[in-house]
Motif scaffolding. Structure first.
Motif, mmCIF file in Angstrom:
data_model
loop_
_atom_site.group_PDB
_atom_site.id
_atom_site.type_symbol
_atom_site.label_atom_id
_atom_site.label_comp_id
_atom_site.label_asym_id
_atom_site.label_seq_id
_atom_site.Cartn_x
_atom_site.Cartn_y
_atom_site.Cartn_z
ATOM 1 N N GLY A 1 31.439 21.549 -3.576
ATOM 2 C CA GLY A 1 30.541 22.681 -3.398
ATOM 3 C C GLY A 1 29.107 22.227 -3.515
ATOM 4 O O GLY A 1 28.838 21.092 -3.914
ATOM 5 N N VAL B 1 23.529 23.016 -5.984
ATOM 6 C CA VAL B 1 22.719 24.085 -6.566
ATOM 7 C C VAL B 1 23.114 25.394 -5.892
ATOM 8 O O VAL B 1 23.354 25.424 -4.690
ATOM 9 C CB VAL B 1 21.212 23.794 -6.323
ATOM 10 N N ARG B 2 23.218 26.450 -6.670
ATOM 11 C CA ARG B 2 23.544 27.743 -6.078
ATOM 12 C C ARG B 2 22.336 28.657 -6.113
ATOM 13 O O ARG B 2 21.572 28.641 -7.071
ATOM 14 C CB ARG B 2 24.714 28.366 -6.814
ATOM 15 N N HIS B 3 22.189 29.419 -5.059
ATOM 16 C CA HIS B 3 21.010 30.274 -4.940
ATOM 17 C C HIS B 3 21.441 31.732 -4.936
ATOM 18 O O HIS B 3 22.315 32.120 -4.180
ATOM 19 C CB HIS B 3 20.276 29.958 -3.636
ATOM 20 N N GLN B 4 20.802 32.473 -5.809
ATOM 21 C CA GLN B 4 21.093 33.892 -5.868
ATOM 22 C C GLN B 4 19.830 34.656 -5.513
ATOM 23 O O GLN B 4 18.739 34.330 -5.995
ATOM 24 C CB GLN B 4 21.551 34.247 -7.278
ATOM 25 N N HIS B 5 19.968 35.636 -4.675
ATOM 26 C CA HIS B 5 18.815 36.443 -4.276
ATOM 27 C C HIS B 5 18.675 37.614 -5.236
ATOM 28 O O HIS B 5 19.584 38.416 -5.374
ATOM 29 C CB HIS B 5 19.023 36.942 -2.842
ATOM 30 N N ARG B 6 17.539 37.663 -5.911
ATOM 31 C CA ARG B 6 17.344 38.723 -6.890
ATOM 32 C C ARG B 6 17.396 40.096 -6.240
ATOM 33 O O ARG B 6 17.900 41.056 -6.825
ATOM 34 C CB ARG B 6 15.978 38.580 -7.584
ATOM 35 N N CYS C 1 19.143 41.360 -3.712
ATOM 36 C CA CYS C 1 20.442 41.979 -3.457
ATOM 37 C C CYS C 1 21.504 41.502 -4.441
ATOM 38 O O CYS C 1 22.629 41.989 -4.439
ATOM 39 C CB CYS C 1 20.895 41.698 -2.026
ATOM 40 N N ARG D 1 25.007 35.704 -3.940
ATOM 41 C CA ARG D 1 24.810 34.285 -3.607
ATOM 42 C C ARG D 1 24.488 34.216 -2.137
ATOM 43 O O ARG D 1 25.113 34.894 -1.315
ATOM 44 C CB ARG D 1 26.096 33.487 -3.867
ATOM 45 N N MET D 2 23.541 33.370 -1.816
ATOM 46 C CA MET D 2 23.106 33.351 -0.424
ATOM 47 C C MET D 2 22.633 31.967 -0.044
ATOM 48 O O MET D 2 22.527 31.065 -0.863
ATOM 49 C CB MET D 2 21.965 34.357 -0.247
ATOM 50 N N HIS D 3 22.386 31.806 1.224
ATOM 51 C CA HIS D 3 21.649 30.633 1.694
ATOM 52 C C HIS D 3 20.576 31.138 2.647
ATOM 53 O O HIS D 3 20.581 32.316 3.030
ATOM 54 C CB HIS D 3 22.581 29.623 2.362
ATOM 55 N N ALA D 4 19.679 30.231 3.003
ATOM 56 C CA ALA D 4 18.576 30.642 3.862
ATOM 57 C C ALA D 4 19.019 30.636 5.320
ATOM 58 O O ALA D 4 19.730 29.740 5.762
ATOM 59 C CB ALA D 4 17.391 29.691 3.683
ATOM 60 N N VAL D 5 18.620 31.651 6.053
ATOM 61 C CA VAL D 5 18.781 31.635 7.506
ATOM 62 C C VAL D 5 17.400 31.873 8.113
ATOM 63 O O VAL D 5 16.524 32.408 7.436
ATOM 64 C CB VAL D 5 19.763 32.731 7.999
#
Lengths: 149, 149
Positions: free
Chosen positions: B109, B112-117, B119, B122-126
């Motif tokens: 995996g 680093v995991r990214h969470q959007h405050r 919503c 867990r997300m990634h950038a698009v």
DNA sequence: AGGGTCAGTTTCATTTTGCAACTTATTAGT
DNA sequence: ACTAATAAGTTGCAAAATGAAACTGACCCT
């Protein structure tokens, strides 16, 4: 640490840069997005030396970003095309374009204008949350580092 | 064409890469986003040699991506902080992270995991269109080259 | 006085570039 | 047949960049 070892860092940026982070590579990928296919296209458009282009294309093929395929026999000639992995670098290129447009404006406006077919407007790339599509801001992101075993 | 001349290309990618496109620079910018401030932070986190770090920080300050400011006198010590121009590289870093996560997964995996405050997910950038917020696809973009004088 | 910290600088060996000329296979023109 | 042209590299070599480790200078602490 040598540059050739940066892919050992537990970091996706480092791993990404180990493949595309050197001097001419991203420029070659840009040219591929602008439909460069043949060796001499890449040499002319990128401005890099022939041996450097040869070396970088070879590495890009080895890492699966470009594909080398014959487009004729007698004499055998090959062209280079973006793979899915390569096409997936589109966001990286577009955010670079957006940054360059903003911070390297020479006063004459951006060298290239981008129009979105979907909405018809002139636009630039922004990054958004994959889940809610809101624009992404460093302060709005929480980062959690995975535990090493 | 020498690397030092690529900013003369009429291309925002080339101009951007003239400032941030060399071996260690983007890694130092990554570290700045991860709150590295002092010289030795950058040396340890990036893995680059001290002289290279010194040289790159100097260039980043010269191009206005980092700011060098004293955080104490006697002895004088400085720290490096991202300017607005530097913080504006966030999209570039995040798209690199997203690409690295997708194509350099080591099976365990993402590092680093990214969470959007906003919503909470867990997300990634698009990348999205700045105007309509729809996800951006190379085929959905029309590119127009500005006329040279 | 001796040791430690921080922010670099210096030195020197190793790698990487940049440029130009060369190679190889083949077709086109005279 | 001879000559040029084209495409896709390769080779040789000088110049520039990198990498490792030791060194410097200003200060603090004990």
């Amino acid at each position: 640490m040598r540059w050739s070892e940066i892919d050992q860092q537990t970091c996706s940026v480092a791993r990404a840069l180990s493949e595309i982070g050197d001097r001419w590579t991203l420029l070659l990928i840009r040219d591929a997005f602008l439909r460069a296919r043949r060796f001499d296209d890449f040499v002319e458009r990128s401005g890099a030396a022939r041996n450097v282009v040869a070396n970088r294309l070879e590495k890009l093929v080895a890492s699966g970003i470009l594909e080398r395929r014959a487009y004729q026999t007698r004499p055998e000639r090959h062209e280079y095309r973006l793979t899915e992995k390569g096409r997936d670098l589109y966001p990286v290129i577009m955010t670079l374009v957006a940054w360059g447009d903003r911070w390297h404006d020479d006063g004459a406006g951006p060298p290239v204008r981008h129009q979105h077919r979907g909405c018809g407007k002139r636009m630039h790339a922004v990054v958004a949350c994959s889940e809610c599509r809101e624009a992404l801001d460093p302060r709005e992101t929480r980062v959690t580092v995975r535990k090493e075993r």
